[in-house]
Design a protein around this motif. Structure first.
Motif, PDB file in Angstrom:
ATOM      1  N   SER A   1       0.852  -1.197   0.000  1.00  0.00           N
ATOM      2  CA  SER A   1       0.000   0.000   0.000  1.00  0.00           C
ATOM      3  C   SER A   1       0.888   1.247   0.000  1.00  0.00           C
ATOM      4  O   SER A   1       2.099   1.172   0.158  1.00  0.00           O
ATOM      5  CB  SER A   1      -0.902  -0.005   1.237  1.00  0.00           C
ATOM      6  OG  SER A   1      -0.116   0.122   2.405  1.00  0.00           O
ATOM      7  N   ASP A   2       0.276   2.402  -0.162  1.00  0.00           N
ATOM      8  CA  ASP A   2       1.023   3.662  -0.149  1.00  0.00           C
ATOM      9  C   ASP A   2       1.700   3.903   1.201  1.00  0.00           C
ATOM     10  O   ASP A   2       2.758   4.515   1.273  1.00  0.00           O
ATOM     11  CB  ASP A   2       0.106   4.835  -0.479  1.00  0.00           C
ATOM     12  CG  ASP A   2      -0.335   4.826  -1.933  1.00  0.00           C
ATOM     13  OD1 ASP A   2       0.393   4.251  -2.763  1.00  0.00           O
ATOM     14  OD2 ASP A   2      -1.392   5.411  -2.234  1.00  0.00           O
ATOM     15  N   ALA A   3       1.102   3.398   2.276  1.00  0.00           N
ATOM     16  CA  ALA A   3       1.686   3.579   3.610  1.00  0.00           C
ATOM     17  C   ALA A   3       3.011   2.822   3.746  1.00  0.00           C
ATOM     18  O   ALA A   3       3.863   3.200   4.546  1.00  0.00           O
ATOM     19  CB  ALA A   3       0.699   3.101   4.672  1.00  0.00           C
ATOM     20  N   ASP A   4       3.202   1.776   2.962  1.00  0.00           N
ATOM     21  CA  ASP A   4       4.449   0.999   3.014  1.00  0.00           C
ATOM     22  C   ASP A   4       5.632   1.763   2.437  1.00  0.00           C
ATOM     23  O   ASP A   4       6.779   1.363   2.641  1.00  0.00           O
ATOM     24  CB  ASP A   4       4.290  -0.325   2.267  1.00  0.00           C
ATOM     25  CG  ASP A   4       3.308  -1.255   2.956  1.00  0.00           C
ATOM     26  OD1 ASP A   4       3.218  -1.199   4.195  1.00  0.00           O
ATOM     27  OD2 ASP A   4       2.639  -2.041   2.262  1.00  0.00           O
ATOM     28  N   TYR A   5       5.385   2.829   1.695  1.00  0.00           N
ATOM     29  CA  TYR A   5       6.450   3.612   1.069  1.00  0.00           C
ATOM     30  C   TYR A   5       6.748   4.914   1.806  1.00  0.00           C
ATOM     31  O   TYR A   5       7.503   5.736   1.321  1.00  0.00           O
ATOM     32  CB  TYR A   5       6.094   3.907  -0.393  1.00  0.00           C
ATOM     33  CG  TYR A   5       6.042   2.654  -1.230  1.00  0.00           C
ATOM     34  CD1 TYR A   5       7.217   2.076  -1.703  1.00  0.00           C
ATOM     35  CD2 TYR A   5       4.850   2.043  -1.536  1.00  0.00           C
ATOM     36  CE1 TYR A   5       7.192   0.924  -2.462  1.00  0.00           C
ATOM     37  CE2 TYR A   5       4.815   0.889  -2.293  1.00  0.00           C
ATOM     38  CZ  TYR A   5       5.981   0.330  -2.757  1.00  0.00           C
ATOM     39  OH  TYR A   5       5.954  -0.812  -3.506  1.00  0.00           O
ATOM     40  N   LYS A   6       6.162   5.117   2.961  1.00  0.00           N
ATOM     41  CA  LYS A   6       6.419   6.320   3.753  1.00  0.00           C
ATOM     42  C   LYS A   6       7.840   6.276   4.313  1.00  0.00           C
ATOM     43  O   LYS A   6       8.420   5.211   4.490  1.00  0.00           O
ATOM     44  CB  LYS A   6       5.421   6.426   4.908  1.00  0.00           C
ATOM     45  CG  LYS A   6       3.973   6.480   4.477  1.00  0.00           C
ATOM     46  CD  LYS A   6       3.553   7.874   4.187  1.00  0.00           C
ATOM     47  CE  LYS A   6       2.056   7.869   3.921  1.00  0.00           C
ATOM     48  NZ  LYS A   6       1.658   8.781   2.933  1.00  0.00           N
TER      49      LYS A   6
ATOM     50  N   LYS B   1      13.067   3.987   6.300  1.00  0.00           N
ATOM     51  CA  LYS B   1      14.296   4.639   6.763  1.00  0.00           C
ATOM     52  C   LYS B   1      15.323   3.644   7.295  1.00  0.00           C
ATOM     53  O   LYS B   1      16.501   3.953   7.349  1.00  0.00           O
ATOM     54  CB  LYS B   1      13.998   5.725   7.786  1.00  0.00           C
ATOM     55  CG  LYS B   1      13.539   5.237   9.136  1.00  0.00           C
ATOM     56  CD  LYS B   1      13.309   6.420  10.046  1.00  0.00           C
ATOM     57  CE  LYS B   1      12.838   5.968  11.415  1.00  0.00           C
ATOM     58  NZ  LYS B   1      12.614   7.093  12.290  1.00  0.00           N
ATOM     59  N   THR B   2      14.944   2.442   7.652  1.00  0.00           N
ATOM     60  CA  THR B   2      15.911   1.446   8.112  1.00  0.00           C
ATOM     61  C   THR B   2      16.767   0.926   6.963  1.00  0.00           C
ATOM     62  O   THR B   2      17.819   0.335   7.195  1.00  0.00           O
ATOM     63  CB  THR B   2      15.197   0.262   8.780  1.00  0.00           C
ATOM     64  OG1 THR B   2      14.277  -0.312   7.855  1.00  0.00           O
ATOM     65  CG2 THR B   2      14.474   0.696  10.036  1.00  0.00           C
ATOM     66  N   PHE B   3      16.343   1.131   5.713  1.00  0.00           N
ATOM     67  CA  PHE B   3      17.105   0.674   4.555  1.00  0.00           C
ATOM     68  C   PHE B   3      18.102   1.715   4.048  1.00  0.00           C
ATOM     69  O   PHE B   3      18.971   1.395   3.251  1.00  0.00           O
ATOM     70  CB  PHE B   3      16.163   0.319   3.398  1.00  0.00           C
ATOM     71  CG  PHE B   3      15.181  -0.770   3.744  1.00  0.00           C
ATOM     72  CD1 PHE B   3      15.608  -2.058   3.999  1.00  0.00           C
ATOM     73  CD2 PHE B   3      13.832  -0.498   3.800  1.00  0.00           C
ATOM     74  CE1 PHE B   3      14.714  -3.057   4.306  1.00  0.00           C
ATOM     75  CE2 PHE B   3      12.925  -1.491   4.099  1.00  0.00           C
ATOM     76  CZ  PHE B   3      13.369  -2.767   4.368  1.00  0.00           C
ATOM     77  N   TRP B   4      17.978   2.972   4.482  1.00  0.00           N
ATOM     78  CA  TRP B   4      18.806   4.048   3.962  1.00  0.00           C
ATOM     79  C   TRP B   4      20.251   3.914   4.430  1.00  0.00           C
ATOM     80  O   TRP B   4      20.534   3.485   5.539  1.00  0.00           O
ATOM     81  CB  TRP B   4      18.304   5.408   4.436  1.00  0.00           C
ATOM     82  CG  TRP B   4      16.969   5.797   3.912  1.00  0.00           C
ATOM     83  CD1 TRP B   4      16.347   5.311   2.810  1.00  0.00           C
ATOM     84  CD2 TRP B   4      16.081   6.755   4.477  1.00  0.00           C
ATOM     85  NE1 TRP B   4      15.124   5.904   2.653  1.00  0.00           N
ATOM     86  CE2 TRP B   4      14.937   6.800   3.663  1.00  0.00           C
ATOM     87  CE3 TRP B   4      16.141   7.568   5.582  1.00  0.00           C
ATOM     88  CZ2 TRP B   4      13.876   7.637   3.938  1.00  0.00           C
ATOM     89  CZ3 TRP B   4      15.070   8.398   5.844  1.00  0.00           C
ATOM     90  CH2 TRP B   4      13.954   8.434   5.023  1.00  0.00           C
TER      91      TRP B   4
END
Length: 59
Positions: free
Chosen positions: A35-40, A45-48
């Motif tokens: 969903s769109d919420a999964d891309y917030k 931020k844990t992947f950055w």
């Protein structure tokens, strides 16, 4: 003048069987679309690599 030799374009189509998902239990696996919420930012931020650039390193 020398005549040019062209290669005829060709496409091969092969039938492939679906990959099997092997599981140790008899549970049903349900896949859902993100969903769109999964891309917030809070979710990803844990992947950055760093919060300033927001880049994601992948191998």
């Amino acid at each position: 003048m020398k005549k040019k030799e062209y290669i005829k374009p060709q496409m091969n189509v092969f039938k492939a069987d679906m990959q099997a998902i092997l599981a140790s239990t008899m549970e049903t696996i349900q896949l859902k679309r993100a969903s769109d919420a999964d891309y917030k930012d809070e979710q990803v931020k844990t992947f950055w690599d760093s919060e300033e650039t927001k880049t994601i390193w992948a191998d």
